[in-house]
Scaffold this motif. Structure first.
Motif, PDB file in Angstrom:
ATOM      1  N   CYS B  23       0.839  -1.196   0.000  1.00  0.00           N
ATOM      2  CA  CYS B  23       0.000   0.000   0.000  1.00  0.00           C
ATOM      3  C   CYS B  23       0.873   1.245   0.000  1.00  0.00           C
ATOM      4  O   CYS B  23       1.967   1.236   0.575  1.00  0.00           O
ATOM      5  N   ALA B  24       0.377   2.283  -0.655  1.00  0.00           N
ATOM      6  CA  ALA B  24       1.056   3.567  -0.700  1.00  0.00           C
ATOM      7  C   ALA B  24       0.053   4.655  -0.359  1.00  0.00           C
ATOM      8  O   ALA B  24      -1.107   4.571  -0.755  1.00  0.00           O
ATOM      9  N   TYR B  25       0.503   5.644   0.393  1.00  0.00           N
ATOM     10  CA  TYR B  25      -0.395   6.720   0.783  1.00  0.00           C
ATOM     11  C   TYR B  25       0.181   8.052   0.374  1.00  0.00           C
ATOM     12  O   TYR B  25       1.386   8.183   0.125  1.00  0.00           O
ATOM     13  N   GLU B  26      -0.688   9.043   0.296  1.00  0.00           N
ATOM     14  CA  GLU B  26      -0.263  10.370  -0.149  1.00  0.00           C
ATOM     15  C   GLU B  26      -0.210  11.380   0.998  1.00  0.00           C
ATOM     16  O   GLU B  26       0.651  12.251   1.013  1.00  0.00           O
ATOM     17  N   ASN B  27      -1.137  11.241   1.937  1.00  0.00           N
ATOM     18  CA  ASN B  27      -1.264  12.235   2.997  1.00  0.00           C
ATOM     19  C   ASN B  27      -0.217  11.989   4.079  1.00  0.00           C
ATOM     20  O   ASN B  27      -0.299  11.015   4.832  1.00  0.00           O
ATOM     21  N   THR B  28       0.768  12.869   4.188  1.00  0.00           N
ATOM     22  CA  THR B  28       1.832  12.684   5.169  1.00  0.00           C
ATOM     23  C   THR B  28       1.342  12.888   6.603  1.00  0.00           C
ATOM     24  O   THR B  28       2.072  12.615   7.555  1.00  0.00           O
ATOM     25  N   ALA B  29       0.115  13.353   6.770  1.00  0.00           N
ATOM     26  CA  ALA B  29      -0.437  13.512   8.116  1.00  0.00           C
ATOM     27  C   ALA B  29      -0.910  12.181   8.706  1.00  0.00           C
ATOM     28  O   ALA B  29      -1.099  12.065   9.918  1.00  0.00           O
ATOM     29  N   PHE B  30      -1.085  11.155   7.873  1.00  0.00           N
ATOM     30  CA  PHE B  30      -1.505   9.848   8.384  1.00  0.00           C
ATOM     31  C   PHE B  30      -0.474   9.326   9.368  1.00  0.00           C
ATOM     32  O   PHE B  30       0.734   9.374   9.118  1.00  0.00           O
ATOM     33  N   ASP B  31      -0.958   8.795  10.491  1.00  0.00           N
ATOM     34  CA  ASP B  31      -0.016   8.262  11.482  1.00  0.00           C
ATOM     35  C   ASP B  31      -0.505   6.971  12.127  1.00  0.00           C
ATOM     36  O   ASP B  31      -0.043   6.579  13.206  1.00  0.00           O
ATOM     37  N   TYR B  32      -1.435   6.299  11.481  1.00  0.00           N
ATOM     38  CA  TYR B  32      -1.918   5.017  11.987  1.00  0.00           C
ATOM     39  C   TYR B  32      -2.303   4.177  10.787  1.00  0.00           C
ATOM     40  O   TYR B  32      -3.082   4.635   9.933  1.00  0.00           O
ATOM     41  N   PHE B  33      -1.741   2.956  10.700  1.00  0.00           N
ATOM     42  CA  PHE B  33      -1.897   2.147   9.488  1.00  0.00           C
ATOM     43  C   PHE B  33      -2.284   0.713   9.879  1.00  0.00           C
ATOM     44  O   PHE B  33      -1.431  -0.113  10.191  1.00  0.00           O
ATOM     45  N   PRO B  34      -3.587   0.405   9.864  1.00  0.00           N
ATOM     46  CA  PRO B  34      -4.039  -0.949  10.169  1.00  0.00           C
ATOM     47  C   PRO B  34      -4.265  -1.790   8.912  1.00  0.00           C
ATOM     48  O   PRO B  34      -4.439  -1.252   7.811  1.00  0.00           O
TER      49      PRO B  34
END
Lengths: 115, 115
Positions: B23-34
């Motif tokens: 998985c790849a994400y764009e929003n650098t504010a994300f801080d929890y990855f389940p």
């Protein structure tokens, strides 16, 4: 311990009708979230409630509304149903270990079919 | 900026192999990855989750690898079994405090483990 419970399991409605879905969170959980999962896709966030207050709303039309009761159970209402509202509606309850640590647990969902 | 991109869409692995879902994400504010596991007709079940302050987390046969600079994370399933056949979803959220979290899900990976 019982998990998140949802009712009904399945529901068939006609376009233009209104529907109410119900959710009971895990005992002790004060937050309830609602998600819509269209077949073959990931769940999409609709609402989150904490201590009976709306804390978040996703990109869904005003036909969607929800509320949380003093016992932390919740209802999701959808008015003027469209065919595109056919989906699995998931309720999740959140356990907060502290303000910056949580886990979200999902119920089995309500399968809504709009004809 | 809220997207979470998941690959592959489907995966077939022999029993005992190690399926890897990315998985790849764009929003650098994300801080929890389940990561969630979903069987047909059921709600998603929480498998394992990671915060960005660690690069790897193991729970039983499930391992999350996290690369903050690349904004990517992956799920590895060790010694895979036919019972692991399910759809797997990655997700991400920004933790803001009680009741202010919404999970943004990937599109899912349908995993099949063949005997």
């Amino acid at each position: 311990d019982a998990g998140v419970t949802q009712s009904p399991t399945h529901l068939i409605k006609t376009r233009g009708q209104q529907v109410t879905l119900r959710c009971s969170p895990i005992s002790g959980h004060k937050s309830v979230s609602w998600y819509q999962q269209v077949l073959g896709q990931g769940p999409q966030f609709i609402f989150q409630y904490y201590e009976k207050e709306e804390r978040g709303r996703g990109n869904f039309p005003d036909r969607f509304s929800a509320r949380q009761f003093p016992n932390y159970s919740s209802e999701l209402n959808v008015n003027a149903l469209l065919l595109g509202d056919s989906a699995l509606y998931l309720c999740a309850s959140s356990l907060y270990f502290d303000a910056l640590s949580y886990e979200q647990y999902f119920g089995p969902g309500t399968r809504l079919t709009v004809t | 900026q809220q997207q979470v991109k998941q690959s592959p869409q489907s995966l077939i692995v022999q029993k005992g192999g190690i399926p890897i879902i990315n998985c790849a994400y764009e929003n650098t504010a994300f801080d929890y990855f389940p990561w969630y596991q979903q069987f047909p007709g059921k709600g998603p079940a929480l498998l394992i989750a990671i915060r960005p302050d660690v690069s790897e987390k193991k729970e039983g046969r499930f391992t999350i690898s996290f690369n903050k600079s690349a904004k990517q994370f992956s799920l590895h399933i060790m010694d895979s079994q036919p019972g692991d056949s399910a759809t797997y979803f990655c997700a991400a959220s920004k933790i803001r405090g009680f009741g202010n979290e919404k999970l943004t899900f990937g599109t899912g990976t349908r995993l099949t483990i063949i005997p």
